[in-house]
Design a protein around this motif. Structure first.
Motif, PDB file in Angstrom:
ATOM      1  N   VAL A 155       0.717  -1.343   0.056  1.00 30.37           N
ATOM      2  CA  VAL A 155       0.202   0.137  -0.043  1.00 30.37           C
ATOM      3  C   VAL A 155       0.700   1.091  -0.102  1.00 30.37           C
ATOM      4  O   VAL A 155       0.542   2.124  -0.805  1.00 30.37           O
ATOM      5  CB  VAL A 155      -0.857   0.038   1.148  1.00 30.37           C
ATOM      6  CG1 VAL A 155      -1.577   1.330   1.225  1.00 30.37           C
ATOM      7  CG2 VAL A 155      -1.812  -0.987   1.109  1.00 30.37           C
ATOM      8  N   ILE A 156       1.864   1.147   0.767  1.00 30.49           N
ATOM      9  CA  ILE A 156       2.914   2.401   1.075  1.00 30.49           C
ATOM     10  C   ILE A 156       3.724   2.673  -0.448  1.00 30.49           C
ATOM     11  O   ILE A 156       3.518   3.675  -1.042  1.00 30.49           O
ATOM     12  CB  ILE A 156       3.833   2.241   1.948  1.00 30.49           C
ATOM     13  CG1 ILE A 156       3.020   2.223   3.387  1.00 30.49           C
ATOM     14  CG2 ILE A 156       4.675   3.436   2.048  1.00 30.49           C
ATOM     15  CD1 ILE A 156       4.080   1.944   4.569  1.00 30.49           C
ATOM     16  N   THR A 158       2.687   1.660  -3.249  1.00 32.73           N
ATOM     17  CA  THR A 158       1.887   2.088  -4.569  1.00 32.73           C
ATOM     18  C   THR A 158       1.381   3.699  -4.268  1.00 32.73           C
ATOM     19  O   THR A 158       1.389   4.157  -5.119  1.00 32.73           O
ATOM     20  CB  THR A 158       0.474   1.180  -4.282  1.00 32.73           C
ATOM     21  OG1 THR A 158       0.579  -0.088  -4.583  1.00 32.73           O
ATOM     22  CG2 THR A 158      -0.610   1.697  -5.422  1.00 32.73           C
ATOM     23  N   TYR A 159       1.122   3.808  -2.873  1.00 25.38           N
ATOM     24  CA  TYR A 159       0.708   5.283  -2.585  1.00 25.38           C
ATOM     25  C   TYR A 159       1.869   6.122  -3.340  1.00 25.38           C
ATOM     26  O   TYR A 159       1.468   7.141  -3.981  1.00 25.38           O
ATOM     27  CB  TYR A 159       0.523   5.415  -1.084  1.00 25.38           C
ATOM     28  CG  TYR A 159       0.226   6.875  -0.733  1.00 25.38           C
ATOM     29  CD1 TYR A 159      -0.970   7.429  -0.778  1.00 25.38           C
ATOM     30  CD2 TYR A 159       1.375   7.831  -0.352  1.00 25.38           C
ATOM     31  CE1 TYR A 159      -1.173   8.656  -0.440  1.00 25.38           C
ATOM     32  CE2 TYR A 159       1.123   9.093   0.339  1.00 25.38           C
ATOM     33  CZ  TYR A 159      -0.209   9.624   0.235  1.00 25.38           C
ATOM     34  OH  TYR A 159      -0.390  11.069   0.244  1.00 25.38           O
ATOM     35  N   TYR A 160       3.072   6.041  -3.020  1.00 22.22           N
ATOM     36  CA  TYR A 160       4.127   7.039  -3.169  1.00 22.22           C
ATOM     37  C   TYR A 160       4.404   6.968  -4.573  1.00 22.22           C
ATOM     38  O   TYR A 160       4.662   7.874  -5.349  1.00 22.22           O
ATOM     39  CB  TYR A 160       5.621   6.697  -2.714  1.00 22.22           C
ATOM     40  CG  TYR A 160       5.466   7.225  -1.129  1.00 22.22           C
ATOM     41  CD1 TYR A 160       5.566   8.831  -0.896  1.00 22.22           C
ATOM     42  CD2 TYR A 160       5.610   6.458   0.096  1.00 22.22           C
ATOM     43  CE1 TYR A 160       5.576   8.954   0.442  1.00 22.22           C
ATOM     44  CE2 TYR A 160       5.450   7.108   1.331  1.00 22.22           C
ATOM     45  CZ  TYR A 160       5.466   8.208   1.388  1.00 22.22           C
ATOM     46  OH  TYR A 160       5.373   8.819   2.864  1.00 22.22           O
ATOM     47  N   LEU A 163       1.646   8.809  -6.107  1.00 22.68           N
ATOM     48  CA  LEU A 163       1.777  10.332  -5.824  1.00 22.68           C
ATOM     49  C   LEU A 163       2.682  11.164  -6.769  1.00 22.68           C
ATOM     50  O   LEU A 163       2.549  12.143  -7.325  1.00 22.68           O
ATOM     51  CB  LEU A 163       2.305  10.458  -4.482  1.00 22.68           C
ATOM     52  CG  LEU A 163       2.773  11.720  -3.892  1.00 22.68           C
ATOM     53  CD1 LEU A 163       1.514  12.604  -3.758  1.00 22.68           C
ATOM     54  CD2 LEU A 163       3.284  11.867  -2.454  1.00 22.68           C
ATOM     55  N   THR A 184      -6.725   6.216  -7.773  1.00 20.16           N
ATOM     56  CA  THR A 184      -5.677   5.072  -7.087  1.00 20.16           C
ATOM     57  C   THR A 184      -5.231   5.718  -5.883  1.00 20.16           C
ATOM     58  O   THR A 184      -5.125   5.026  -4.644  1.00 20.16           O
ATOM     59  CB  THR A 184      -4.797   4.520  -8.154  1.00 20.16           C
ATOM     60  OG1 THR A 184      -5.528   3.971  -9.193  1.00 20.16           O
ATOM     61  CG2 THR A 184      -3.959   3.596  -7.292  1.00 20.16           C
ATOM     62  N   LEU A 185      -4.860   7.032  -6.080  1.00 18.38           N
ATOM     63  CA  LEU A 185      -3.985   7.627  -4.843  1.00 18.38           C
ATOM     64  C   LEU A 185      -4.876   7.718  -3.652  1.00 18.38           C
ATOM     65  O   LEU A 185      -4.975   7.511  -2.593  1.00 18.38           O
ATOM     66  CB  LEU A 185      -3.599   9.077  -5.284  1.00 18.38           C
ATOM     67  CG  LEU A 185      -2.646   9.703  -4.242  1.00 18.38           C
ATOM     68  CD1 LEU A 185      -1.497   9.025  -3.919  1.00 18.38           C
ATOM     69  CD2 LEU A 185      -2.596  11.023  -4.843  1.00 18.38           C
ATOM     70  N   TYR A 186      -6.314   7.985  -4.100  1.00 15.41           N
ATOM     71  CA  TYR A 186      -7.469   8.134  -3.084  1.00 15.41           C
ATOM     72  C   TYR A 186      -7.639   6.995  -2.139  1.00 15.41           C
ATOM     73  O   TYR A 186      -7.575   6.948  -0.942  1.00 15.41           O
ATOM     74  CB  TYR A 186      -8.772   8.566  -3.602  1.00 15.41           C
ATOM     75  CG  TYR A 186      -9.827   8.439  -2.747  1.00 15.41           C
ATOM     76  CD1 TYR A 186     -10.071   9.570  -1.458  1.00 15.41           C
ATOM     77  CD2 TYR A 186     -10.579   7.561  -2.537  1.00 15.41           C
ATOM     78  CE1 TYR A 186     -11.209   9.343  -0.818  1.00 15.41           C
ATOM     79  CE2 TYR A 186     -11.873   7.162  -1.715  1.00 15.41           C
ATOM     80  CZ  TYR A 186     -12.071   8.218  -0.826  1.00 15.41           C
ATOM     81  OH  TYR A 186     -12.943   8.081  -0.170  1.00 15.41           O
ATOM     82  N   MET A 188      -5.538   4.458  -2.184  1.00 20.87           N
ATOM     83  CA  MET A 188      -4.441   3.951  -1.093  1.00 20.87           C
ATOM     84  C   MET A 188      -4.272   4.905   0.095  1.00 20.87           C
ATOM     85  O   MET A 188      -3.756   4.290   1.092  1.00 20.87           O
ATOM     86  CB  MET A 188      -2.962   4.336  -2.070  1.00 20.87           C
ATOM     87  CG  MET A 188      -2.697   3.136  -3.219  1.00 20.87           C
ATOM     88  SD  MET A 188      -2.938   1.471  -2.662  1.00 20.87           S
ATOM     89  CE  MET A 188      -4.646   0.962  -3.199  1.00 20.87           C
ATOM     90  N   HIS A 189      -4.623   6.233   0.070  1.00 21.15           N
ATOM     91  CA  HIS A 189      -4.553   7.056   1.039  1.00 21.15           C
ATOM     92  C   HIS A 189      -5.321   6.700   2.157  1.00 21.15           C
ATOM     93  O   HIS A 189      -5.294   6.492   3.304  1.00 21.15           O
ATOM     94  CB  HIS A 189      -4.879   8.504   0.712  1.00 21.15           C
ATOM     95  CG  HIS A 189      -4.647   9.456   1.685  1.00 21.15           C
ATOM     96  ND1 HIS A 189      -3.701  10.036   2.339  1.00 21.15           N
ATOM     97  CD2 HIS A 189      -5.808   9.987   2.493  1.00 21.15           C
ATOM     98  CE1 HIS A 189      -3.707  11.017   3.144  1.00 21.15           C
ATOM     99  NE2 HIS A 189      -4.964  11.005   3.299  1.00 21.15           N
ATOM    100  N   LEU A 192      -4.238   3.285   3.864  1.00 13.44           N
ATOM    101  CA  LEU A 192      -3.239   3.763   4.939  1.00 13.44           C
ATOM    102  C   LEU A 192      -3.935   4.145   6.243  1.00 13.44           C
ATOM    103  O   LEU A 192      -3.577   3.818   7.208  1.00 13.44           O
ATOM    104  CB  LEU A 192      -2.476   4.754   4.422  1.00 13.44           C
ATOM    105  CG  LEU A 192      -1.180   4.409   3.478  1.00 13.44           C
ATOM    106  CD1 LEU A 192      -0.547   5.534   3.006  1.00 13.44           C
ATOM    107  CD2 LEU A 192      -0.267   3.221   4.239  1.00 13.44           C
TER     108      LEU A 192
END
Length: 218
Positions: A155-156, A158-160, A163, A184-186, A188-189, A192
């Protein structure tokens, strides 16, 4: 749930129970998780014998048509194929347009990952009917957990990554690609933020938010 939808569902399930090749059926979605309301649609899954697979989608459409004033629209998932068919129908009934979701699982492919998602944590209370005992067999040893979950490290990462992509497309002013990456960013955020408070093993972010512990909802 809408009363017309309930009536259609009961009559449709009864008709499918008598259809050759239909081995059993169970409820899915909001009904089995106790979250249905007047806006909920029907989600029902049918287990189909391999020899009956070829013509079953047409039989489903015909059976639904008999229980309403007409099928306004049928939309199928892009992954539909030999092991699974997932279709959503918009049905006309007494001036209303109602959504009805049907999933067909091929008994010959029942252990494939995409099929297993649809009987995660299956229990006897979810069964609509079981013509030959095959649904009971699935209940005896169903998959458990959240099939969509992944490790926190994943998850982390993918988030970065997304981003970075979001910043790139924003600088480029490529708003069509930006739209996709921000979705996708939403997710993953939110994943988290929810990582330490998950109270359910099913559903996406939108479902998990409803089941936050009471002391974390403020």
């Amino acid at each position: 749930m809408n009363q017309n939808l309930l009536t259609i569902s009961e009559a449709f399930a009864a008709a499918m129970k008598e259809t050759d090749g239909v081995l059993g059926a169970w409820n899915f979605g909001s009904v089995i998780h106790g979250t249905s309301d007047e806006y909920s649609d029907v989600d029902i899954i049918f287990l189909i014998g391999g020899n009956a697979w070829k013509d079953m989608e047409a039989k489903v459409s015909a059976a639904l048509s008999e229980q309403c004033d007409g099928v306004a629209l049928s939309w199928g998932e892009g992954f539909n194929g030999h092991s699974l068919i997932s279709n959503s129908y918009l049905l006309r009934k007494d001036g209303q347009v109602l959504q009805f979701d049907v999933v067909l699982l091929n008994q010959d492919c029942i252990r494939e990952p995409l099929c297993k998602i649809h009987y995660m944590d299956l229990s006897e209370k979810d069964i609509v009917f079981d013509n030959g005992g095959q649904v009971q067999e699935l209940c005896a040893d169903p998959p458990h957990g959240n099939p969509w979950s992944c490790s926190l490290d994943r998850v982390i990462t993918t988030y970065y990554f997304f981003l970075h992509m979001t910043a790139k497309y924003l600088r480029r002013q490529d708003y069509f690609k930006l739209n996709q990456t921000m979705r996708t960013l939403y997710d993953m955020h939110a994943s988290l933020l929810l990582a330490g408070y998950d109270a359910i093993s099913w559903g996406g972010t939108e479902s998990r938010l409803h089941f936050l512990p009471a002391d974390r909802q403020e």
